[in-house]
Design an enzyme around this catalytic site. Structure first.
Site, PDB file in Angstrom:
ATOM      1  N   ASP A 240      -2.881   2.540  -6.127  1.00 35.62           N
ATOM      2  CA  ASP A 240      -1.853   2.612  -5.086  1.00 35.62           C
ATOM      3  C   ASP A 240      -1.759   1.394  -4.175  1.00 35.62           C
ATOM      4  O   ASP A 240      -1.027   1.423  -3.184  1.00 35.62           O
ATOM      5  CB  ASP A 240      -2.050   3.864  -4.229  1.00 35.62           C
ATOM      6  CG  ASP A 240      -3.393   3.870  -3.510  1.00 35.62           C
ATOM      7  OD1 ASP A 240      -4.311   3.147  -3.945  1.00 35.62           O
ATOM      8  OD2 ASP A 240      -3.528   4.606  -2.528  1.00 35.62           O
ATOM      9  N   GLU A 241      -2.453   0.314  -4.491  1.00 37.40           N
ATOM     10  CA  GLU A 241      -2.310  -0.881  -3.650  1.00 37.40           C
ATOM     11  C   GLU A 241      -2.578  -2.152  -4.438  1.00 37.40           C
ATOM     12  O   GLU A 241      -3.323  -2.150  -5.419  1.00 37.40           O
ATOM     13  CB  GLU A 241      -3.209  -0.808  -2.412  1.00 37.40           C
ATOM     14  CG  GLU A 241      -4.684  -0.731  -2.690  1.00 37.40           C
ATOM     15  CD  GLU A 241      -5.514  -0.778  -1.422  1.00 37.40           C
ATOM     16  OE1 GLU A 241      -5.225  -1.589  -0.519  1.00 37.40           O
ATOM     17  OE2 GLU A 241      -6.482   0.005  -1.335  1.00 37.40           O
TER      18      GLU A 241
ATOM     19  N   ASP B  98       0.849  -1.182   0.000  1.00 37.37           N
ATOM     20  CA  ASP B  98       0.000   0.000   0.000  1.00 37.37           C
ATOM     21  C   ASP B  98       0.890   1.240   0.000  1.00 37.37           C
ATOM     22  O   ASP B  98       1.678   1.451   0.922  1.00 37.37           O
ATOM     23  CB  ASP B  98      -0.893  -0.012   1.251  1.00 37.37           C
ATOM     24  CG  ASP B  98      -2.008   1.014   1.189  1.00 37.37           C
ATOM     25  OD1 ASP B  98      -2.169   1.657   0.139  1.00 37.37           O
ATOM     26  OD2 ASP B  98      -2.723   1.177   2.198  1.00 37.37           O
TER      27      ASP B  98
END
Length: 360
Positions: A108-109, A14
């Site tokens: 983003d993860e 993350d």
């Protein structure tokens, strides 16, 4: 024959305050300062906040007005999704040097299954550390990681030592880890469910574990079964490289609130054009059209209609949208409109990245 059980090795990566961190990386003048991506001091909604802003209570999904109230020194920055996607692609390229089993959750993860990996390294913890270091050196951003035997625990663990840290939860540590965890930190337990659990005397994983399956199903339906299993460390969902999209949507927040259905239809036409482009690009159609309306007082309403056939054409979508718009009288002026298409014909198709529509 060995009696030692074999476990999957899952990493959840993350990125730390991704959108805000990209802005700070690209603009040195923003470094060390409270930054909000999206919104403004007059209106709009914050999409992401830097850690400097989070200290004041600024977070995603709150209004720009509230962000300014919490942090008078806040700096608002317009989102640049093309840039975020460019950086995300570089990060995912690094992931794929370790494993092909990469399941992106957003820009983003992502989950990585490194049980069998391209580096031949049996230590998921060392791999996570190496991946985070490479992201820092090659991209310039920090990332946090959670490592465990399933996606649920890995997801929770990645939040423990944020920012720029990691947490490994070994098989024999899972039950104690979950028992001590505040219920609000369980992935999948939102604000409303948290309040409901509090009312039922459930404040920690241990409290949740003390409830029977029948009790949880009675109060939470199908989700009760999920809660019963995960608190016992049971979560068998595999890392899936392609996640099937369940809906495709486009929406827009307006600079000036709209109070006339005529003006709303003009804007909805433009939103429908954007939606049609995405649908046609990925050859996807859907049966359920949903109109999303957010009023000036921030209350939200959705109106939906399901057809007996699949559609993707703008004109057909707008026929339903117009019907839904006039379905009942508007209760206030409108600050946001959105259209989404569900019940898609994409069971065998790859995921479509859907992003918030900020500006035309």
């Amino acid at each position: 024959m060995s009696d030692v059980p074999t476990y999957r090795k899952i990493i959840h990566i993350d990125m730390d305050a991704f959108y805000a961190s990209v802005e700070q990386m690209d603009n040195p003048a923003l470094r060390g300062k409270p930054v909000a991506v999206g919104g403004s001091e007059n209106r709009g909604v914050v999409s992401a906040a830097s850690y400097e802003a989070r200290k004041f209570g600024v977070r995603s999904a709150i209004s720009g007005v509230l962000a300014k109230k919490y942090c008078p020194e806040i700096i608002f920055v317009r989102p640049r999704f093309d840039r975020y996607k460019e950086i995300s692609s570089k990060i995912h390229k690094i992931f794929h040097e370790y494993t092909d089993l990469v399941e992106p959750l957003s820009l983003d993860e992502a989950y990585l299954d490194v049980t069998q990996n391209k580096k031949g390294n049996p230590s998921a913890s060392l791999l996570a550390k190496e991946i985070r270091l490479r992201i820092l050196n090659e991209v310039g951003l920090t990332a946090s990681a959670g490592i465990s035997v399933n996606k649920f625990v890995a997801k929770i663990a990645s939040d423990v030592n944020k920012p720029n840290g990691q947490k490994t939860v070994n098989p024999d540590e899972i039950i104690p880890f979950l028992e001590e965890l505040p219920i609000r930190k369980f992935y999948g337990v939102g604000k409303v469910t948290t309040e409901k659990m509090y009312q039922l005397g459930i404040f920690t994983g241990l409290d949740l574990k003390g409830k029977s399956l029948e009790f949880l199903e009675k109060h939470f339906g199908k989700s009760g079964t999920f809660y019963y299993k995960v608190v016992r460390g049971i979560h068998n969902s595999e890392v899936k490289p392609f996640r099937v999209t369940k809906s495709v949507a486009a929406e827009h927040t307006f600079d000036v609130n709209l109070s006339s259905e005529i003006f709303m239809l003009e804007q909805l036409e433009r939103i429908a054009v954007s939606l049609e482009k995405r649908l046609k690009k990925h050859n996807i159609s859907g049966k359920t059209v949903t109109l999303k309306i957010k009023y000036s007082d921030f209350t939200q309403q959705t109106r939906s209609k399901t057809l007996p056939y699949f559609i993707s054409d703008k004109s057909l979508i707008m026929e339903i949208v117009e019907e839904l718009l006039y379905q009942e009288k508007m209760k206030d002026s409108v600050r946001l409109l959105g259209i989404s298409l569900n019940n898609l014909n994409n069971e065998e198709k790859k995921a479509v990245v859907v992003q918030l529509k900020f500006a035309f």
